[in-house]
Design an enzyme around this catalytic site. Structure first.
Site, mmCIF file in Angstrom:
data_model
loop_
_atom_site.group_PDB
_atom_site.id
_atom_site.type_symbol
_atom_site.label_atom_id
_atom_site.label_comp_id
_atom_site.label_asym_id
_atom_site.label_seq_id
_atom_site.Cartn_x
_atom_site.Cartn_y
_atom_site.Cartn_z
ATOM 1 N N TYR A 47 0.775 -1.108 0.063
ATOM 2 C CA TYR A 47 -0.005 -0.007 0.101
ATOM 3 C C TYR A 47 0.790 1.238 0.160
ATOM 4 O O TYR A 47 2.122 1.151 0.488
ATOM 5 C CB TYR A 47 -0.954 0.091 1.163
ATOM 6 N N GLU A 111 1.762 -1.480 -6.190
ATOM 7 C CA GLU A 111 1.149 -0.590 -5.277
ATOM 8 C C GLU A 111 -0.161 -0.260 -5.391
ATOM 9 O O GLU A 111 -0.802 0.127 -6.470
ATOM 10 C CB GLU A 111 2.175 0.451 -5.518
ATOM 11 N N ASP A 168 2.959 -3.161 5.177
ATOM 12 C CA ASP A 168 2.061 -3.400 4.090
ATOM 13 C C ASP A 168 1.894 -4.735 3.352
ATOM 14 O O ASP A 168 3.141 -5.328 3.341
ATOM 15 C CB ASP A 168 2.494 -2.265 3.066
#
Length: 292
Positions: A47, A111, A168
């Site tokens: 993320y 991402e 993440d």
């Protein structure tokens, strides 16, 4: 009448221009080695911990980090293709998984625009992902896996490959949806429940947890101590498979999930082949003998 000779001369000159110099390397493309494989073996999910404009600025305009794809949080979401899959993106950093380290060279990085987390008096609160983002992500993952023949289970989070420094995509990422789509393995609940009873009676030693985590792929100490580094790896595992509680404490449910993931499902032998049964001939009535 002079045009034809001029064209012929032009063609001759052009042909000569394509002739390699005598000392140029020569190549024979008739052979192909059998011992080779796809360079890309993993997909790593992240993320961004920022909004879309700042994510674009960091990943597209910055000189330190990048990713192959950036999944927006717009309505509807879409992907920016920032780095061609044939080239390396700088998204993984110092990383380890199984026999690989520095996974930038062997992975595709995706991402996802997401604010990550915020600190509150009650503790860290993570932001959920939009379902529309996951609906876009899963088809892309299936496509990447198919094109690069990526082994089952090699879609990972950044925290999987860097558990001492990364969180993440965090506990709100819906890994179970990826499992339901056939992209990652998942500890089958009934097998977990069946094994929990034994672990509740006798919890394994810390060294057992460390061995199991290493068998799955994590870089984890093998010292038999419940140190902070080991807790961090256990917490990352729990974040993925049991996001309701990820405090890094080795417990019976965590042990059962690890045991199921590292134990192949027993394969029952195929039923024995049965030979066709030939129906018995009907009984014949006794015939009186004509001889005395």
């Amino acid at each position: 009448m002079k045009i034809v000779p001029l064209l012929a001369l032009t063609a001759l000159v052009a042909g000569c221009a394509t002739v390699p110099p005598p000392d140029a390397p020569r190549f024979d493309h008739s052979l192909t080695a059998r011992a080779q494989s796809e360079r890309i073996k993993y997909v790593i999910l992240h993320y961004t911990v920022s909004d879309l404009p700042r994510s674009i600025n960091t990943l597209a305009n910055g000189t330190q980090v990048s990713a192959h794809y950036l999944l927006t949080d717009t309505s509807p979401p879409f992907f920016y293709t920032l780095v061609d899959e044939s080239r390396q993106a700088n998204h993984a950093g110092y990383s380890n998984w199984k026999i690989y380290n520095q996974l930038n060279a062997a992975s595709i990085g995706i991402e996802i625009v997401n604010p990550g987390f915020r600190e509150t008096p009650q503790g860290r609160v993570y932001a959920p992902f939009q379902q529309a983002q996951i609906d876009q992500l899963i088809p892309l993952l299936k496509d990447i896996v198919k094109r690069h023949n990526i082994p089952f289970g090699n879609i990972l989070g950044h925290n999987d490959i860097a558990p001492q420094r990364k969180q993440d995509p965090g506990p709100m990422f819906p890994w179970k949806q990826l499992a339901d789509a056939g992209l990652i393995p998942w500890p089958e609940p009934s097998r977990v429940t069946a094994r929990m009873a034994g672990f509740q009676e006798q919890l394994p030693e810390v060294s057992w947890f460390q061995r199991k985590l290493a068998e799955i792929g994590y870089a984890v100490p093998q010292n038999g101590e419940l140190d902070q580094a080991t807790r961090n790896v256990i917490a990352v595992f729990q974040t993925k498979y049991r996001p309701s509680l990820y405090d890094g404490t080795p417990d019976a449910e965590t042990a059962a999930m690890m045991d199921v993931l590292t134990s192949p499902v027993p394969q029952l032998p195929p039923p024995a082949a049965t030979l066709p049964v030939t129906p018995a001939s009907p009984a014949q009535p006794d015939v009186p003998s004509e001889s005395n």
